[in-house]
Design a protein around this motif. Structure first.
Motif, short mmCIF file in Angstrom:
data_model
loop_
_atom_site.label_atom_id
_atom_site.label_comp_id
_atom_site.label_asym_id
_atom_site.label_seq_id
_atom_site.Cartn_x
_atom_site.Cartn_y
_atom_site.Cartn_z
N HIS A 35 40.15 45.43 31.99
CA HIS A 35 41.15 47.09 31.85
C HIS A 35 40.59 48.02 31.40
O HIS A 35 39.08 48.16 30.91
CB HIS A 35 42.59 46.63 31.39
CG HIS A 35 41.79 46.20 30.11
ND1 HIS A 35 42.21 47.12 29.17
CD2 HIS A 35 42.15 44.92 29.44
CE1 HIS A 35 42.18 46.74 28.11
NE2 HIS A 35 42.84 45.61 27.85
N ASP A 36 40.83 49.51 31.63
CA ASP A 36 40.78 50.78 31.26
C ASP A 36 39.67 50.75 29.62
O ASP A 36 39.15 51.55 29.80
CB ASP A 36 41.05 51.70 31.71
CG ASP A 36 41.09 52.14 32.84
OD1 ASP A 36 40.31 51.40 34.41
OD2 ASP A 36 42.30 52.69 33.78
N GLU A 56 41.41 39.43 33.19
CA GLU A 56 41.94 39.38 34.17
C GLU A 56 41.60 38.64 35.58
O GLU A 56 40.12 38.62 35.87
CB GLU A 56 42.63 40.86 34.78
CG GLU A 56 43.69 40.76 36.24
CD GLU A 56 43.85 41.62 36.92
OE1 GLU A 56 44.50 42.04 38.19
OE2 GLU A 56 43.47 43.08 36.20
#
Length: 769
Positions: free
Chosen positions: A746-747, A724
């Motif tokens: 991201h996670d 991102e």
């Protein structure tokens, strides 16, 4: 009489000029500071002249309107540069004045010949005209008359001819003069914009060498009495320390320190530096600071902690030891696109202020920060360079210097050790490259003496023979399947296996899942995660618990680990030796075992790494390898340099052209095809959320370093789609802009248990990436 100003106060309205800085005050202050900065290398008058001329264009009426908010985008530096070239016939002076906001440009004869007011007008149609009807020469003379009417009279020697240099040493000379000017300019601008009631920039008290040496000697005495370390090892370290004490009393400026891993080089180099500084403390030109240069952040963190503990216990202030390493991504003065108007950043904490220009007694920094700055052209990167005059520069793990950059690097370092700059340089490693064989290429007559270092540890100490603690077992006659490596790992309760590729580490960890004590260490783990893992590994090693580590090169140079058995995939000879340094490191066992193997799936991170590994393999097959003999490494580097060009041809040509932007672009110690990815580990989660909401700034980047992994772009320049992008928030209320070197994960793309960053984002099988 018209009053000319140099800076506004950002918190005052345009019509209130009561706290604006007078232009004459700025010119005189910068000239005085620049002179004092450059006195250490004999260029005080020339730097003073640069300070007088650097903002000559601010005496133009358009620039005064710019300060009132009625104009914008004005060039106030070129006219002073033109005067330096036209009147003083001084190429370096002209480049320094021209570059104090836009960076050093080209210094070759063709570029200087084109350096005319007419050519400047073509590129900046408004910048050099007071009004559209005034001719250029009148404009130039009018600006100079205003400077002199303000009480500033430029005085300097006119050179017989306008000439530029052709070598790396002469480029360093220009950068040092540049550094003296830009640091003075930054500091005076900072003072001018300081708000009422704020404290002035603190003054660092300098290197108290005698007192610091007493603190170090007390520390060494305690270490020498530590019975947890075998007597043989303590005696070897004591002998090395004594050799460094004796060397510190000598007058040579260029040294090597070739000592085996675990022999105490970290404190031995500091002992040399403090002994040297204490010995000349009362002289007319004492040692001003010590700069410790390390290739990796993992070693830097460890060294910073050791030094700070040492000196804080002795009552030295926190800023006595300063940590400085560059942030990847947006650099401090590149984001402004060369349009900096001279307005300084707001004052901040003391440590940040000291970092800007290395105003501290002991600096601990990275090879990237020092060496790239020595070949840079931007004001922010060069600002600190004048501090290197009459310093001791301690460079550890010098075998990590890329072969292609060896010659220009040695030319620059050799120039620093000349009589002009008086610096002392130490090149330390357990695997000393044969840099002296490049001496004829390094030599620049009249500017440096080539490369003729003196070895600090005399051969009679037999350091390598006495420190022999590892039995190498070579599996290089034929390739080894990964299944055999898996068997070796399972068979040893405490074992470290080092491979060359991150994907090999992931695959090996996957194949061994479930065995006791399994750990993964690679740069797919962020630094904060690696610290936690390392602490657990050390605790398990000490307690005798099972600990089986699959790692990449990130655990080699400088990382304090002590395994009974180490497995190492074939790599460059210096990497193999560094792996051996993690085996029986403290000699608590009769012997450790190092198994070096040729993987069936032979892959390497870079072409240069592959070539170095092949040289090691060729040497083994031609007669074997002796890791305890420094002569082995000398032969290795001599053979390696036969295959590798000792400098980039394009870089050599850029140096000959005195092309400062091109040299800065080409001189890179690390691959620039990677980006920083902040991962959801620890504080990284909060930083990711903040970046999504607010964008990022330099403070965020500094905090994010511990939670960042490097991800390389593909051959087509692309990055994984799951990353991102974020925006950078510039200072001064400017609109946000993309931060091309920073991304968020991201996670699902980070595994805290074992694997760290998952290249595919966690959506498929990461081990086929």
């Amino acid at each position: 009489m018209t009053v000319f100003y140099g800076h506004t106060n950002p918190n005052d309205p345009p019509h209130d000029k009561s706290r604006w800085q007078l232009m004459k005050d700025h010119a005189l202050n910068v000239a005085d500071r620049a002179r004092r900065n450059a006195e250490a290398f004999g260029e005080g008058p020339r730097a003073e002249l640069a300070g007088q001329l650097h903002d000559l264009g601010k005496y133009g009426e358009l620039f005064q309107k710019r300060l009132e908010g009625k104009e914008r985008g004005l060039d106030h530096w070129s006219v002073g540069a033109f005067f330096a070239k036209h009147h003083y016939r001084d190429a370096a002076l002209a480049l320094v004045v021209q570059g104090h906001h836009i960076g050093l440009q080209q210094g070759n004869k063709d570029a200087l010949d084109e350096f005319t007011l007419e050519s400047l007008k073509a590129s900046h149609p408004l910048e050099l005209r007071l009004t559209e009807s005034e001719p250029h020469v009148t404009n130039f003379k009018l600006l100079l008359s205003r400077l002199m009417a303000d009480g500033v009279t430029p005085v300097g020697a006119r050179k017989p001819e306008l000439r530029s240099g052709q070598g790396a040493a002469e480029m360093l000379d220009t950068r040092m003069l540049f550094s003296a000017l830009v640091d003075a300019d930054y500091l005076d601008t900072e003072d001018a914009m300081r708000l009422d009631g704020t404290l002035p920039r603190p003054v660092n008290k300098g290197l108290d060498a005698a007192r610091a040496l007493c603190a170090l000697e007390a520390k060494l005495s305690g270490l020498g009495a530590n019975t947890d370390v075998p007597e043989e090892t303590r005696q070897l370290r004591a002998d090395l320390m004594q050799a460094c004490r004796e060397a510190g009393l000598e007058h040579d400026r260029l040294w090597t320190l070739t000592a085996p891993t675990g022999s105490g080089k970290t404190f031995a180099m500091l002992l040399f530096a403090l002994t040297r500084a204490a010995a000349v403390q009362a002289s007319g030109q004492p040692i001003r600071r010590i700069v410790v240069v390390l290739p990796f952040l993992s070693i830097l963190d460890q060294t910073v902690e050791e030094y700070r503990n040492l000196f804080s216990a002795a009552g030295f202030p926190p800023e006595f030891v300063l940590e400085h390493h560059s942030l990847a991504g947006l650099r401090s003065d590149e984001s402004q696109g060369g349009q900096d108007d001279g307005e300084a950043r707001q004052p901040g904490p003391d440590a940040r202020l000291f970092v800007q220009n290395w105003d501290a007694p002991i600096i601990i920094t990275t090879s990237v920060q020092l060496l790239e700055s020595l070949h840079a052209n931007r004001p922010g990167a060069c600002r600190k360079l004048h501090r290197l005059a009459h310093s001791v520069i301690l460079m550890d793990e010098v075998q990590t210097l890329p072969v292609a950059l060896a010659v220009p690097t040695l030319k620059t370092l050799s120039r620093l050790t000349s009589e002009k700059y008086g610096a002392v340089v130490v090149m330390a490693t357990a695997t000393q490259p044969a840099f002296d064989t490049l001496s004829s290429e390094v030599l620049e007559a009249g500017l440096n003496d080539g490369w003729h270092p003196r070895e600090m540890a005399p051969p009679g100490l037999r350091l390598f023979e006495r420190s022999r603690r590892v039995n190498p077992v070579w599996h290089l006659d034929e390739s080894v399947e990964w299944s055999a490596v898996q068997y070796w790992v399972r068979a040893e309760p405490q074992v470290l296996s080092i491979v060359n590729m991150r994907k090999h580490a992931l695959e090996l960890v996957k194949s061994l899942e479930g065995i006791p004590g399994l750990r993964h260490m690679s740069t797919y783990l962020c630094p904060a995660h690696r610290r936690t893992i390392l602490a657990g590994i050390r605790a398990d090693l000490k307690s005798g618990a099972d600990v089986r580590v699959i790692a990449t090169q990130c655990v080699e140079a400088g990382v304090d680990l002590d395994f009974p058995t180490v497995l190492r995939a074939l790599g460059p000879l210096d990497s193999i030796a560094q792996a051996a340094g993690r085996c029986n490191r403290h000699k608590k066992r009769p012997s450790g075992e190092l198994r070096v193997f040729l993987p069936s799936d032979e892959q390497y991170p870079t072409p240069a790494y592959r070539r170095a590994a092949q040289v090691a393999l060729t040497m083994y097959r031609a007669g074997g390898l002796n890791l305890d003999d420094p002569a082995t490494f000398r032969r290795f580097y001599e053979q390696l340099w036969r295959y590798e060009s000792t400098h980039l041809e394009v870089l050599r040509q850029a140096v000959e052209r005195q092309d400062y932007p091109e040299v800065a672009a080409l001189y890179r110690l690390i691959n620039n095809d990677s980006v920083n990815v902040v991962v959801p580990y620890g504080e990284g989660r909060a930083l990711i959320n903040k970046a999504r909401q607010d964008g990022i700034d330099r403070h965020w980047m500094k905090r994010a370093q511990l939670y960042t992994v490097s991800v390389f772009r593909g051959r087509d320049g692309t990055l994984p789609a799951h990353l991102e992008p974020v925006n950078y928030r510039p200072r001064g209320g400017a609109l946000p802009q993309p931060a091309p070197d920073w991304y968020l994960a991201h996670d699902g793309s980070y595994d805290e248990h074992m694997f760290g960053y998952l290249p595919d984002g966690g959506s498929a099988d990461p081990f086929n990436q």
